[in-house]
Design an enzyme around this catalytic site. Structure first.
Site, short mmCIF file in Angstrom:
data_model
loop_
_atom_site.label_atom_id
_atom_site.label_comp_id
_atom_site.label_asym_id
_atom_site.label_seq_id
_atom_site.Cartn_x
_atom_site.Cartn_y
_atom_site.Cartn_z
N GLU A 38 0.82 -1.21 0.00
CA GLU A 38 0.00 0.00 0.00
C GLU A 38 0.85 1.26 0.00
O GLU A 38 0.54 2.24 -0.66
CB GLU A 38 -0.91 0.03 1.23
N HIS A 47 -11.91 -5.64 8.11
CA HIS A 47 -12.63 -5.42 6.86
C HIS A 47 -13.80 -4.50 7.09
O HIS A 47 -14.73 -4.48 6.32
CB HIS A 47 -13.12 -6.76 6.27
#
Lengths: 432, 358
Positions: free
Chosen positions: B93, B163
């Protein structure tokens, strides 16, 4: 491109520069350092004369351990790699992993467990091959595909299944779920949903072992840490940072790459500049080994060597296991992207079938023995499901516990009870 | 897990659009031309198609985007625009965002996808220290305005710790970037196109719960919705409710229930969290005298705190009751207790009543 590289991996003999002398890469090149400088980072800068040696040391002597073993094996057909007990233990562990994961899939589709569940079918050889060589005090750090690592490490199937169902009797009291299996008793440091996050944690755990031995003088402390992660993680910064730290400080850690060629839908070959991950070890000063991860015996031999190295204090090792997951990335993954030919190829190399064949051909076990184990494991898994079903769901106050160190959690009202247990709790702004 | 299992709930109905006199909208998406009923990920997909069509220096990249992404937002892009413009990145990322900053600094439009907002933290350093400060510290010689970072955020019913997070508050604390959160497909398409074309780096959070559940009529043409303009989506006179993203649908349900008790609620969608539209909210509070803010992120330090402080500063004498915040609890996002953790309709309803009866 896919099939060509698959062909390369079939003949999976790691190239060996020095087949007869497994090199130890950590003999100090300057005069032996005094015992107090155990960190190694205080080592003096290398002088130019030894820098050539330094370069040589890093030029990638990759030890082909499984080659050595293979040679030994072919010389004397009577020396088998394992004894009958070991064989049955390995078989049982792999069958447990497989049966458990299959049951997980069933339970998931029945709605008994929820969340994101990632199954380990096909990769059992890696978990069994490595973890069965560990002691209880050795630590294991895993990824989100951690059910089988937990089982191999010794966490009871009941605890794992309960955790998946989210019940209080789970190994993390239902708070972690599928991706976060922890066990203090068995030194399983999790379960990380985030890829690569576990590797620095494992590095720290390995440091502790070294510290205990050399600073706290617990002379018999030789605990080893294993860090499991996948091929996708090997492109992540944390991986490289930890390879550096581990090699720098000669930590008792083995980095195990479970290279199953796919990171959800991204092929390893298309995401990595040099797909041969084991080569990244020597770049940091540790041996890098590639092994056939679908063969538990080969994995075990390599693991023995790597764990042995770590235990003796010779430093870390990077082991790349070529393996494959038979199912999709998670139970929500339709798994449309992988070539059926690739899947079929690896299905033919099922580690359990291979071990079974080995055991029977070498008369280490009979069909009946193995069937008995199958049946026993089926019962264990069924029992785990029943236990999980009957276990209680955690009470709501558990939500507020363990945020901080105080075990009572927070949100305790003046009457000494959790405010959230008060029936009038939702009135107002729901502050706890 | 009750409230959100309704499939295909239409969020387009009941919207009251209040045009601001100084609106800078190029087009409101007000149903000119063809409109089709599609869900959130399709709307975002359309926006990305249009963005890449209209600017040949636009790129879409991230993990797994070429086959369509794990939420199908990028379907068809790689086939249509080629692998040089729509490509997968390795799993890093920090690298993805940093690389995007570089692309943007050289004048490209970089649309980076972070697979889940929970994974944005390695990139946080690049966003805060590089993207937000690029124009400022180069004295306007360089800027990374072409950077848009998209990430699905928010609870999804079974996501667990990693999540389901809502990290918008962390980014709202960074001068130099914009933070935008759409509530529905039509909003998402317009806002995303605005974000992509905005000359500042933008973090665009998409409510993942609504990817399939929210269905709305979305015009097929290219349209943009203005940033930093909040929208009053329901008129009322007793209390102002402020929210964004998926939480608005829950708040709307609470408003409907409160209406049965005779409480008239005004509901505002902030749309852009940074910089946020203080005037609209203030005007509404001056009308009602009460305000309630709701978001999924934990209450302490959540963006509701900023709104609360600003409103109190501006409207202190007008307020009839303390500013109420109905938010997630101050714990990590739980796995099993998600319904208990979330700011549900009942919690909001109770807070509305308590505030109105203060």
């Amino acid at each position: 491109m896919n099939s060509a590289s698959c062909a390369a991996k079939i003949s999976t003999q790691p190239f060996s520069l020095n087949p007869t002398s497994p090199a130890s890469h950590d003999r100090p090149l300057v005069s032996p350092k005094p015992a107090s400088l155990f960190l190694g980072s205080t080592r003096k800068l290398r002088l130019s004369s030894s820098s050539k040696l330094n370069l040589h040391r890093r030029s990638g002597t990759v030890v082909a351990v499984s080659d050595v073993v293979k040679q030994k094996k072919s010389k004397s057909t009577h020396s088998l790699l394992i004894t009958k007990e070991e064989g049955l233990e390995l078989y049982e562990d792999m069958i447990l992993g497989r049966a458990f994961e299959d049951m997980c899939a069933q339970m998931y589709y029945r709605g008994k467990m929820f969340g994101f569940v990632h199954l380990y079918n096909g990769q059992e050889a890696v978990s069994t091959g490595f973890i069965k060589l560990l002691k209880q005090q050795d630590s294991v750090v895993s990824t989100y595909r951690d059910h089988v690592h937990a089982l191999s490490k010794g966490v009871p199937a009941r605890a794992v299944m309960s955790e998946l169902f989210g019940k209080t009797t789970g190994c993390c009291r239902g708070q972690g779920g599928s991706m976060h299996m922890f066990s203090r008793e068995h030194n399983l440091l999790g379960g990380f949903a985030f890829i690569g996050e576990g590797i620095p944690v494992a590095t720290g755990a390995a440091f502790t072992s070294k510290y205990k031995r050399e600073v706290l003088k617990e002379a018999d402390c030789d605990h080893v840490t294993l860090a499991f992660f996948g091929d996708g993680t090997c492109n992540n910064g944390q991986f490289f940072e930890c390879l550096n730290m581990a090699a720098l400080w000669k930590l008792r850690i083995v980095f195990v790459v479970e290279n199953n060629l796919w990171a959800i839908g991204m092929s390893h070959l298309r995401a990595t500049s040099d797909p041969q991950i084991y080569k990244k070890g020597p770049a940091f000063g540790m041996p890098g080994i590639h092994v056939d991860g679908m063969d538990v015996l080969k994995v075990r031999e390599v693991a023995k060597e790597a764990i042995g190295r770590a235990r003796r204090g010779e430093g870390p090792t990077l082991v790349e296991c070529e393996t494959y997951r038979f199912r999709g990335h998670s139970l929500a993954d339709p798994d449309e992207l992988r070539d059926p030919a690739e899947k079929a190829h690896y299905a033919a190399r099922d580690p359990i079938t291979a071990l079974k064949k080995y055991l029977i051909e070498n008369s280490l076990a009979s069909e009946a023995d193995l069937k008995a184990i199958d049946k026993k494991i089926d019962e264990v898994v069924e029992d785990a499901v029943e236990f999980a079903d009957e276990s209680p769901v955690p009470s709501q106050s558990q939500l507020l516990e363990n945020v901080f160190a105080d075990p009572k959690g927070f949100g305790i009202g003046p009457d000494g009870r959790y405010r959230c247990e008060d029936p009038k709790f939702t009135e107002g702004t729901a502050h706890v | 897990m009750g409230f959100r299992n309704i499939i295909g709930r239409r969020l387009g109905l009941g919207l009251v659009r209040r045009r601001k006199p100084f609106s800078t909208a190029t087009c409101d998406g007000d149903g000119n031309g063809n409109a089709k009923s599609i869900n959130l990920y399709s709307a975002i997909n359309q926006a990305l198609h249009i963005a890449l069509e209209t600017d040949n220096r636009a790129f879409v990249f991230g993990e797994d985007v070429s086959f369509g992404g794990v939420f199908r937002c990028t379907t068809g892009l790689a086939d249509r625009f080629g692998k040089a413009r729509v490509f997968n990145t390795p799993l890093c990322e920090q690298g993805i965002v940093g690389f995007g900053i570089g692309l943007a600094a050289m004048g490209n439009r970089a649309i980076a996808e972070i697979q889940f907002a929970d994974y944005i933290y390695p990139a946080f350093d690049q966003i805060v220290n590089e993207a937000a400060k690029f124009r400022y510290r180069s004295g306007n010689q360089f800027n990374c305005g072409g950077l848009t970072i998209r990430a699905p955020y928010g609870a999804v019913g079974h996501g667990g710790h990693y999540h389901s997070q809502s990290p918008e508050a962390f980014f709202c604390h960074v001068p130099g970037i914009k933070v935008v959160i759409p509530r529905s497909p039509r909003q998402a398409k317009g806002l995303l196109l605005s974000c992509i074309r905005d000359p500042n780096p933008v973090v665009f959070f998409e409510p993942k719960w609504l990817y399939r559940l929210a269905v709305e009529e979305v015009p097929e043409h290219d349209y943009m919705l203005p940033l930093s303009e909040a929208e009053v989506i329901r008129q009322g006179s007793d209390i102002t409710l402020v929210g964004w993203g998926a939480q608005l649908s829950v708040m709307e349900q609470a408003c409907n229930e409160a209406e049965k008790d005779g409480i008239s609620c005004e509901l505002i969608d902030l749309k852009t969290l940074l910089p946020w539209d203080k005037e609209t909210v203030e005007a509404s509070v001056r009308k009602t005298g009460r305000v309630l803010i709701s978001h999924e992120a934990p209450v302490t330090g959540g963006f509701g705190a900023e709104i609360s402080a600003s409103i109190v500063e501006r409207c202190f004498l007008r307020l009839e009751a303390p500013v109420a915040r109905v938010c997630g609890l101050d714990t990590p996002f739980p796995l099993v207790f998600e319904p208990f953790y979330m700011p549900t309709k009942n919690k909001i309803l109770d807070a509305i009543k308590a505030t109105v009866n203060y």
